[in-house]
Write a protein that holds these residues in place. Structure first.
Motif, short mmCIF file in Angstrom:
data_model
loop_
_atom_site.label_atom_id
_atom_site.label_comp_id
_atom_site.label_asym_id
_atom_site.label_seq_id
_atom_site.Cartn_x
_atom_site.Cartn_y
_atom_site.Cartn_z
N LEU A 171 2.32 0.21 -0.69
CA LEU A 171 2.76 -1.19 -0.69
C LEU A 171 3.55 -1.54 0.56
O LEU A 171 3.54 -2.69 1.00
CB LEU A 171 3.60 -1.46 -1.93
N GLU A 172 4.26 -0.55 1.11
CA GLU A 172 5.10 -0.78 2.29
C GLU A 172 5.03 0.47 3.15
O GLU A 172 5.83 1.40 3.01
CB GLU A 172 6.54 -1.08 1.86
N GLU A 173 4.08 0.49 4.07
CA GLU A 173 3.75 1.73 4.78
C GLU A 173 4.88 2.24 5.67
O GLU A 173 4.91 3.43 6.02
CB GLU A 173 2.48 1.56 5.60
N ARG A 174 5.82 1.38 6.04
CA ARG A 174 6.94 1.81 6.87
C ARG A 174 8.22 2.03 6.05
O ARG A 174 9.33 1.95 6.56
CB ARG A 174 7.21 0.76 7.97
N TYR A 175 8.05 2.37 4.79
CA TYR A 175 9.17 2.56 3.87
C TYR A 175 9.72 3.97 4.07
O TYR A 175 9.31 4.93 3.43
CB TYR A 175 8.68 2.36 2.44
N ARG A 200 4.21 -5.00 -7.82
CA ARG A 200 4.00 -4.80 -6.39
C ARG A 200 5.33 -4.65 -5.64
O ARG A 200 5.38 -4.85 -4.43
CB ARG A 200 3.16 -5.94 -5.79
N ASP A 201 6.36 -4.26 -6.35
CA ASP A 201 7.68 -4.07 -5.74
C ASP A 201 7.80 -2.61 -5.30
O ASP A 201 7.96 -1.70 -6.12
CB ASP A 201 8.78 -4.41 -6.74
N ALA A 202 7.72 -2.37 -3.99
CA ALA A 202 7.75 -1.00 -3.46
C ALA A 202 9.05 -0.28 -3.79
O ALA A 202 9.06 0.92 -4.06
CB ALA A 202 7.54 -1.02 -1.95
N SER A 203 10.17 -1.02 -3.79
CA SER A 203 11.46 -0.39 -4.05
C SER A 203 11.54 0.16 -5.47
O SER A 203 12.22 1.17 -5.72
CB SER A 203 12.60 -1.37 -3.80
#
Length: 218
Positions: free
Chosen positions: A123-127, A92-95
Motif C-alpha cells: 500500500l505504501e512502498e516507501r514505508y 487500505r490503511d498501511a499504518s
C-alpha cells in the motif's frame, strides 16, 4: 513459526541481543511511528472503547492511541482485536497493517505477521517502518538474505534511519561480510552521536569490537 523458547545460533544470540538492547526491541519501531503517543498507564478495555468504533462516534485518533497503548503495555491480543476492527473500516490503511505486523510478530504468528508487513508495503512502498519491521521478522527467523534486502530498501529510502542501519549491519555479519558490517555499524554510531544518543553509540561500538576480536581469532 518461532517458539518463545527457541534457541538461535550463538552468533545470533550475541548480536541480536545487543541490537535489541540498543534499539529497545519492537517498541522502538512503535515509538518511531509519528502516530505513537506515550499515554498514561491507565488500562482501557476493548469493551470500554468499542463505542468509538461506531459510525456516529468514530474517533480514529483516539483509537490509534489506544492501539499504541496496548502495544506499549505488551497487551498484544487486545491490540490485535482493535487493529483488526479498525481495518474493517479502512482496509487500505498501511499504518494499520504495520501495527498488525507488530502485534502478530510479538505473538509468534510469523506467517501472518509477514503478510501484514507486506500488505503495508504494497500500500505504501516507501514505508520504512514496515520495511524495518519485516527485516526484524526475517532476522528473528535467521532469514538473513531476505532481511538484508529489506533493510537496504529502508536505508535507500531513509539513510538516517538508524534501526535499519543496525539491522543491515547485523544481517551482513551473519552472512559473513564482516568488513561491510563494521562499515555500516560505524555509520549507525555516527548517527547516534549526532542525536546525542551516547549510550546506544557505546553499545554498538562494543559490538564492533566483538566482531573485530572474532576476526583476529579466526
Amino acid at each position: 513459526m518461532r517458539s518463545p523458547n527457541s534457541h538461535a545460533s550463538w552468533r545470533h544470540r550475541i548480536v541480536f541481543g545487543a541490537i535489541l538492547w540498543t534499539s529497545w526491541g519492537c517498541f522502538e519501531s512503535v515509538k518511531a511511528d509519528p502516530g505513537f503517543a506515550n499515554p498514561s498507564s491507565t488500562t482501557t478495555s476493548i469493551a470500554q472503547i468499542s463505542p468509538l468504533l461506531q459510525p456516529e462516534q468514530f474517533d480514529r485518533a483516539t483509537l490509534m492511541r489506544e492501539a499504541n497503548r496496548y502495544i506499549r503495555e505488551q497487551n498484544y491480543s487486545e491490540a490485535e482485536t482493535l487493529v483488526r476492527q479498525l481495518l474493517e473500516r479502512d482496509p487500505r490503511d498501511a499504518s494499520l497493517y504495520y501495527k498488525l505486523g507488530i502485534v502478530l510478530a510479538a505473538q509468534y504468528q510469523d506467517a501472518d505477521a509477514e503478510l501484514a508487513y507486506q500488505r503495508a508495503i504494497d500500500l505504501e512502498e516507501r514505508y520504512v517502518l514496515a520495511l524495518n519491521g519485516l527485516g526484524e521478522l526475517y532476522s528473528s527467523q535467521s532469514r538473513w538474505n531476505e532481511a538484508l534486502i529489506v533493510y537496504e530498501q529502508a536505508v535507500d529510502i531513509e539513510s538516517s534511519y538508524t534501526d535499519a542501519q543496525l539491522g543491515r549491519g547485523q544481517a551482513l555479519w551473519q552472512l559473513g561480510q564482516d568488513r561491510e558490517a563494521i562499515q555500516v555499524l560505524n555509520v549507525a554510531i555516527e548517527q547516534l552521536i549526532d542525536r546525542e544518543d551516547i549510550w546506544r553509540a557505546i553499545s554498538v561500538s562494543n559490538l564492533i569490537q566483538q566482531i573485530e576480536r572474532m576476526q583476529d581469532i579466526v
